[in-house]
Every structure is written in structure tokens, then in C-alpha cells.
Design a protein around this motif. Structure first.
Motif, PDB file in Angstrom:
ATOM      1  N   ILE A 233       0.816  -1.089  -0.186  1.00 24.91           N
ATOM      2  CA  ILE A 233      -0.097  -0.055   0.005  1.00 24.91           C
ATOM      3  C   ILE A 233       0.955   1.444  -0.073  1.00 24.91           C
ATOM      4  CG2 ILE A 233      -1.809   1.416   1.421  1.00 24.91           C
ATOM      5  CD1 ILE A 233      -2.704  -1.458   2.561  1.00 24.91           C
ATOM      6  N   ILE A 234       0.471   2.318  -0.758  1.00 19.86           N
ATOM      7  CA  ILE A 234       0.991   3.592  -0.659  1.00 19.86           C
ATOM      8  C   ILE A 234       0.164   4.580  -0.058  1.00 19.86           C
ATOM      9  CG2 ILE A 234       3.011   2.888  -2.427  1.00 19.86           C
ATOM     10  CD1 ILE A 234       1.424   4.190  -4.496  1.00 19.86           C
ATOM     11  N   VAL A 235       0.816   5.566   0.507  1.00 20.74           N
ATOM     12  CA  VAL A 235      -0.109   6.764   1.003  1.00 20.74           C
ATOM     13  C   VAL A 235       0.595   8.039   0.403  1.00 20.74           C
ATOM     14  CG1 VAL A 235       1.146   6.989   3.156  1.00 20.74           C
ATOM     15  CG2 VAL A 235      -1.375   7.757   2.876  1.00 20.74           C
ATOM     16  N   THR A 236      -0.266   9.029   0.171  1.00 18.31           N
ATOM     17  CA  THR A 236       0.050  10.330  -0.416  1.00 18.31           C
ATOM     18  C   THR A 236       0.293  11.386   0.919  1.00 18.31           C
ATOM     19  OG1 THR A 236      -2.096  11.342  -0.785  1.00 18.31           O
ATOM     20  CG2 THR A 236      -1.161   9.982  -2.466  1.00 18.31           C
ATOM     21  N   GLU A 237       0.507  12.515   0.403  1.00 17.01           N
ATOM     22  CA  GLU A 237       0.580  13.688   1.428  1.00 17.01           C
ATOM     23  C   GLU A 237      -0.887  14.093   1.628  1.00 17.01           C
ATOM     24  OE1 GLU A 237       2.003  17.479  -0.578  1.00 17.01           O
ATOM     25  OE2 GLU A 237       1.584  16.524  -2.594  1.00 17.01           O
ATOM     26  N   ARG A 238      -0.987  14.951   2.826  1.00 19.05           N
ATOM     27  CA  ARG A 238      -2.451  15.268   2.733  1.00 19.05           C
ATOM     28  C   ARG A 238      -2.905  16.306   1.894  1.00 19.05           C
ATOM     29  NH1 ARG A 238      -2.845  15.840   9.592  1.00 19.05           N
ATOM     30  NH2 ARG A 238      -1.715  13.804   9.993  1.00 19.05           N
ATOM     31  N   MET A 239      -4.287  16.200   1.772  1.00 22.53           N
ATOM     32  CA  MET A 239      -4.987  17.026   0.660  1.00 22.53           C
ATOM     33  C   MET A 239      -6.217  17.613   1.260  1.00 22.53           C
ATOM     34  SD  MET A 239      -4.120  15.151  -2.758  1.00 22.53           S
ATOM     35  CE  MET A 239      -4.696  13.610  -2.206  1.00 22.53           C
ATOM     36  N   ALA A 240      -7.070  18.483   0.713  1.00 21.23           N
ATOM     37  CA  ALA A 240      -8.394  18.942   1.140  1.00 21.23           C
ATOM     38  C   ALA A 240      -9.029  17.782   0.624  1.00 21.23           C
ATOM     39  CB  ALA A 240      -8.530  20.120   0.654  1.00 21.23           C
ATOM     40  N   PRO A 241     -10.177  17.532   1.210  1.00 20.07           N
ATOM     41  CA  PRO A 241     -11.289  16.399   0.999  1.00 20.07           C
ATOM     42  C   PRO A 241     -11.810  16.787  -0.436  1.00 20.07           C
ATOM     43  CG  PRO A 241     -11.682  17.295   2.996  1.00 20.07           C
ATOM     44  CD  PRO A 241     -10.742  17.965   2.494  1.00 20.07           C
ATOM     45  N   PHE A 242     -11.557  15.616  -1.024  1.00 20.87           N
ATOM     46  CA  PHE A 242     -12.234  15.447  -2.568  1.00 20.87           C
ATOM     47  C   PHE A 242     -12.949  14.133  -2.718  1.00 20.87           C
ATOM     48  CE2 PHE A 242      -8.092  13.326  -3.244  1.00 20.87           C
ATOM     49  CZ  PHE A 242      -8.307  12.747  -4.412  1.00 20.87           C
ATOM     50  N   LEU A 243     -12.544  13.129  -2.227  1.00 18.74           N
ATOM     51  CA  LEU A 243     -13.128  11.769  -2.604  1.00 18.74           C
ATOM     52  C   LEU A 243     -14.334  11.425  -1.663  1.00 18.74           C
ATOM     53  CD1 LEU A 243     -10.169   9.286  -3.468  1.00 18.74           C
ATOM     54  CD2 LEU A 243     -12.049  10.559  -5.062  1.00 18.74           C
ATOM     55  N   ALA A 244     -15.358  11.605  -2.122  1.00 17.60           N
ATOM     56  CA  ALA A 244     -16.637  11.354  -1.241  1.00 17.60           C
ATOM     57  C   ALA A 244     -16.757   9.912  -0.858  1.00 17.60           C
ATOM     58  CB  ALA A 244     -17.962  11.957  -1.713  1.00 17.60           C
ATOM     59  N   TYR A 245     -16.431   9.108  -1.840  1.00 17.17           N
ATOM     60  CA  TYR A 245     -16.572   7.647  -2.009  1.00 17.17           C
ATOM     61  C   TYR A 245     -15.129   6.859  -1.949  1.00 17.17           C
ATOM     62  CZ  TYR A 245     -21.347   9.130  -2.946  1.00 17.17           C
ATOM     63  OH  TYR A 245     -22.571   9.837  -3.190  1.00 17.17           O
ATOM     64  N   PRO A 246     -15.096   5.621  -1.119  1.00 19.79           N
ATOM     65  CA  PRO A 246     -13.986   5.039  -1.371  1.00 19.79           C
ATOM     66  C   PRO A 246     -14.239   3.985  -2.741  1.00 19.79           C
ATOM     67  CG  PRO A 246     -15.459   4.018   0.330  1.00 19.79           C
ATOM     68  CD  PRO A 246     -16.051   5.281  -0.036  1.00 19.79           C
ATOM     69  N   SER A 247     -12.963   3.453  -3.224  1.00 25.94           N
ATOM     70  CA  SER A 247     -13.027   2.597  -4.321  1.00 25.94           C
ATOM     71  C   SER A 247     -12.113   1.166  -3.413  1.00 25.94           C
ATOM     72  CB  SER A 247     -12.623   2.959  -5.296  1.00 25.94           C
ATOM     73  OG  SER A 247     -11.095   3.151  -5.593  1.00 25.94           O
ATOM     74  N   ASP A 248     -12.128   0.425  -4.319  1.00 27.30           N
ATOM     75  CA  ASP A 248     -11.508  -1.005  -4.139  1.00 27.30           C
ATOM     76  C   ASP A 248     -10.083  -0.869  -3.863  1.00 27.30           C
ATOM     77  OD1 ASP A 248     -11.655  -0.862  -6.541  1.00 27.30           O
ATOM     78  OD2 ASP A 248     -11.971  -3.015  -6.858  1.00 27.30           O
ATOM     79  N   ARG A 249      -9.421   0.460  -4.742  1.00 27.69           N
ATOM     80  CA  ARG A 249      -8.273   0.641  -4.789  1.00 27.69           C
ATOM     81  C   ARG A 249      -7.773   1.950  -4.468  1.00 27.69           C
ATOM     82  NH1 ARG A 249      -6.096  -2.742  -9.337  1.00 27.69           N
ATOM     83  NH2 ARG A 249      -7.766  -3.991 -10.048  1.00 27.69           N
ATOM     84  N   ILE A 250      -8.742   2.870  -4.181  1.00 28.54           N
ATOM     85  CA  ILE A 250      -8.069   4.213  -3.755  1.00 28.54           C
ATOM     86  C   ILE A 250      -9.377   4.906  -2.908  1.00 28.54           C
ATOM     87  CG2 ILE A 250      -7.787   6.674  -4.597  1.00 28.54           C
ATOM     88  CD1 ILE A 250      -7.905   5.410  -7.433  1.00 28.54           C
ATOM     89  N   ARG A 251      -8.779   5.145  -1.667  1.00 23.08           N
ATOM     90  CA  ARG A 251      -9.859   5.898  -0.811  1.00 23.08           C
ATOM     91  C   ARG A 251      -8.914   7.167  -0.183  1.00 23.08           C
ATOM     92  NH1 ARG A 251     -10.104   5.317   4.926  1.00 23.08           N
ATOM     93  NH2 ARG A 251      -8.346   3.653   5.675  1.00 23.08           N
ATOM     94  N   GLN A 252      -9.688   8.189   0.346  1.00 22.26           N
ATOM     95  CA  GLN A 252      -9.236   9.281   1.352  1.00 22.26           C
ATOM     96  C   GLN A 252      -9.664   8.982   2.408  1.00 22.26           C
ATOM     97  OE1 GLN A 252     -10.280  13.301   0.042  1.00 22.26           O
ATOM     98  NE2 GLN A 252      -8.230  13.997   0.515  1.00 22.26           N
ATOM     99  N   THR A 253      -8.580   9.026   3.356  1.00 21.45           N
ATOM    100  CA  THR A 253      -8.809   8.962   4.867  1.00 21.45           C
ATOM    101  C   THR A 253      -9.219  10.263   5.340  1.00 21.45           C
ATOM    102  OG1 THR A 253      -6.696   9.802   5.537  1.00 21.45           O
ATOM    103  CG2 THR A 253      -6.739   7.372   5.039  1.00 21.45           C
ATOM    104  N   ALA A 254      -9.583  10.093   6.695  1.00 20.21           N
ATOM    105  CA  ALA A 254     -10.461  11.150   7.357  1.00 20.21           C
ATOM    106  C   ALA A 254      -9.171  12.481   7.540  1.00 20.21           C
ATOM    107  CB  ALA A 254     -10.666  10.901   8.887  1.00 20.21           C
ATOM    108  N   CYS A 255      -8.042  12.226   7.614  1.00 20.78           N
ATOM    109  CA  CYS A 255      -7.088  13.112   7.844  1.00 20.78           C
ATOM    110  C   CYS A 255      -6.501  13.512   6.449  1.00 20.78           C
ATOM    111  CB  CYS A 255      -5.725  12.439   8.564  1.00 20.78           C
ATOM    112  SG  CYS A 255      -4.735  11.345   7.684  1.00 20.78           S
ATOM    113  N   GLY A 256      -6.984  13.297   5.353  1.00 17.34           N
ATOM    114  CA  GLY A 256      -6.677  13.767   4.065  1.00 17.34           C
ATOM    115  C   GLY A 256      -5.729  12.998   3.184  1.00 17.34           C
TER     116      GLY A 256
END
Length: 369
Positions: A233-256
């Protein structure tokens, strides 16, 4: 020390079962390993996922649906008891399709699931429908649509583990950490758990320690067929919320941050990470959301999952040694509600074990025949 039940394994699966048992029995002991032990939770993507489960196995499909439905009340229950918010978001989930071939393949999966259940609650969405779910977000040109389930959700798996263990303690359960089980002995209708720190006697024992389960279960007459699968698994830097729905391969966490995953690699005990996996994961994510190409990656990690031959969980009850149980499962987050409620009650002797028989390893003997 004498207790009603010992649960071996302090990961999400074992902790969920122990939490449930603490509501049914007086004295429950949860044995957790050391911080350096391999944990399937390290490769957990945090999905409460139903839409792809149970193709060819209706019992697993029903089980998954039941658990994700239970999650709507379950997360509130453990949050109230533990004081730990688990960051559950249950708006639904998507499985993006790149190209017509993937769209048709996903559609075929949904058709098979629909043949097993009258109302699955899963549908195929066109590209336009996906765009309407993501106003203002640019999709890659290859995105042809997605499968969408209103039942799917996501959660913070680390917070979930903490919440389960705190809620277990709140119910009167005892946790002993950095423990290593040397052996399980039987006699006089009880089990003696041999530990370096002292023996524990119990009327019941539940083995739920992932890849270490087999060596403890087999002497008790329980066969656990599974292999190991590495997930990166890889994780990105924090961003403003933009993904309202998770997918089986990409999801945005509560911390961005955005989690991108996960690989499925048959490499045995190798715990490493690879540049090839990072390149493959990020390339597909960018094909779905091109603007992710401008985002920095901050971490990559891996973990080992236990995978049964048909992907469904294993629930075993020893015929030779009544009171001994084993659970092997790679969908520990999705099935946490079921494990804490239904499975724990069955282990405690409340209700019939009959439904669990469908998840015994004996099903593989039938398939082979």
C-alpha cells in the motif's frame, strides 16, 4: 489462572471475537503478540466491503452483506464503549473500470452475484453517472464507469483495533501483551495454554492469530488450509477532501491522505516493498484520477494476509476437543461486526453452530470430490 475462554491473537479478527465473547462470558483473556509480530492489519485497506464478495459461494455473499449492514450500529456501539472514533463513513463504494473490457468483466461478476441473491443493492454506473458522484473532479479518459454499492463503507483500521481492545477491556476482558503460546494441552474437559509467563486454564480456546494459527490448530484436530499473500500500500501527502466515496483501490482518509492499494503477491514470507509495486499502483490511480500525478507520495509499506483457497473465511470447531475453535479470515474489517456478534455468540454456546459449518475446511473436501 483459570478463565472461561482464551482468545489467541490480538489483531482485528481476534479482538472482535474477544470483544463479543466478553459480552457473553464472565472471564475472557485475549493474548496479543509483540509489536514485531507479522500482522495482517498492516496490509489492511480499511474497507467495509461487500460488492465483490461471494461469487460462487452464496453463503459468503450473505455473510458479507449481513456484516456490512450490522456495521451501521456496530461502529456506534464500540465508539460509545471505547471512546475511540473509528472514522466510519458509509455512503457507499465504487469499483472503477478502465476500458470496455473491465466494465464488461465487472458487469459479469454482478450478474453472477445477482443470480445468487434477489436484491444485491449493487449496480453498474456509466461514466456520466460516476462523474455526477464526483462533481468538479476530473476522471481519466479511460474510465468507462464503475460498480456501485450503497452498503460499502470505509473505516480507520488502526483506530478500529484500538476501539475493539478498549471496548473489550470495558466489558471486563483481560489483555496480556507480548505473549507467545508455547503449546495447548488438553485434559479433563479443559485446555491448558502454555505461556512463558505462566499457564492458563480455560474451558474454551479460540485460535485467531493469522498465519500462526495452523501450528496451534492442527494438534487440536482442526485443519486450516491457507496461503500467504503480500499486500503493498502507498499513501500520499494530505489534501483537502475531494473523494466522497472509497473504491477498492483508492480511498481518502479522514486526515486527508489518499491510500492507494493494494497488491496481491504470492511471495511467501517476504515482507518487503518494491519499486515495481509502487509504480503499478500509482499508474492505475493516475489513470482514474489524473490530478493525483501532482501529489507527493510519503510512505509505502506491506503486510501479509492469510488467504483460503476460495477467499472465504474459515470457522472451525474441533470435533475431537470440544471447546476449541479457530478462525482464519482476510476480511477482518468487513466481518468485524459479524465476528463480534454472531460468531462470538455461537462460540459462547448461544444459538446453533449449523450455519458456521458452511465455512468449515470440510467444504474443500467436497469440492475436491
Amino acid at each position: 489462572m483459570v478463565v472461561d475462554c482464551v482468545v489467541i491473537g490480538g489483531g482485528i479478527v481476534g479482538s472482535a471475537i474477544a470483544y463479543g465473547l466478553a459480552g457473553c462470558l464472565d472471564d475472557v483473556l485475549l493474548l496479543d503478540g509483540s509489536d514485531g509480530d507479522p500482522r495482517a492489519a498492516q496490509a489492511n485497506f480499511g474497507l467495509v466491503w461487500y460488492q465483490s464478495k461471494g461469487v460462487g459461494m452464496p453463503a459468503y455473499q450473505r455473510l458479507s452483506r449481513e456484516s456490512v449492514q450490522e456495521w451501521r450500529s456496530f461502529h456506534k456501539e464500540i465508539e460509545d464503549m471505547s471512546g475511540v472514533p473509528v472514522e466510519f463513513v458509509g455512503r457507499g463504494g465504487l469499483a472503477y473500470c478502465l476500458g470496455d473490457e473491465e466494465f464488461e468483466a465487472r458487469q459479469a461478476i454482478l450478474s453472477r452475484l445477482a443470480s445468487q441473491m434477489a436484491d444485491t443493492g449493487i449496480e453498474m454506473l456509466s461514466r456520466g453517472a460516476v462523474e455526477r458522484l464526483h462533481p468538479g473532479i476530473r476522471l481519466g479518459p479511460e474510465v468507462t464507469g464503475a460498480a456501485f454499492s450503497t452498503l460499502d463503507a470505509h473505516v480507520n483500521p488502526l483506530r478500529l483495533l484500538l476501539a475493539l481492545q478498549r471496548a473489550f477491556a470495558h466489558r471486563g476482558g483481560t489483555i496480556r501483551r507480548s505473549e507467545s503460546v508455547q503449546a495447548i494441552e488438553t485434559g479433563r474437559g479443559q485446555f491448558r495454554i502454555r505461556l512463558k509467563t505462566g499457564d492458563v486454564d480455560a474451558a474454551r480456546v479460540v485460535i485467531a492469530c493469522g498465519e500462526a494459527s495452523r501450528v496451534l490448530a492442527e494438534p487440536l484436530g482442526m485443519t486450516l488450509p491457507f496461503t500467504l499473500q503480500r499486500g503493498q500500500i502507498i499513501v500520499t501527502e494530505r489534501m483537502a477532501p475531494f473523494l466522497a466515496y472509497p473504491s477498492d483501490r483508492i480511498r481518502q482518509t479522514a486526515c486527508g491522505t489518499v491510500m492507494i492499494g493494494a497488491t496481491k503477491e504470492d511471495v511467501g514470507f517476504d515482507p518487503g516493498t518494491t519499486a515495481a509495486a509502487a509504480a503499478g499502483l500509482t499508474a492505475r490511480a493516475i489513470r482514474v484520477f489524473p490530478d493525483l500525478a501532482q501529489v507527493s507520495l510519503v510512505r509505502q509499506w506491506s503486510g501479509r494476509r492469510v488467504i483460503t483457497p476460495d477467499i472465504a473465511p474459515l470457522y472451525e470447531r474441533s470435533a475431537a476437543f470440544p471447546g476449541a475453535y479457530a478462525c482464519v479470515c482476510h476480511s477482518g474489517v468487513t466481518l468485524a461486526a459479524y465476528h463480534a456478534r454472531t460468531l462470538a455468540q455461537r462460540i459462547a454456546g448461544r444459538g446453533s453452530w449449523h450455519e458456521m459449518e458452511k465455512f468449515s475446511a470440510r467444504r474443500f473436501d467436497v469440492q475436491a470430490a
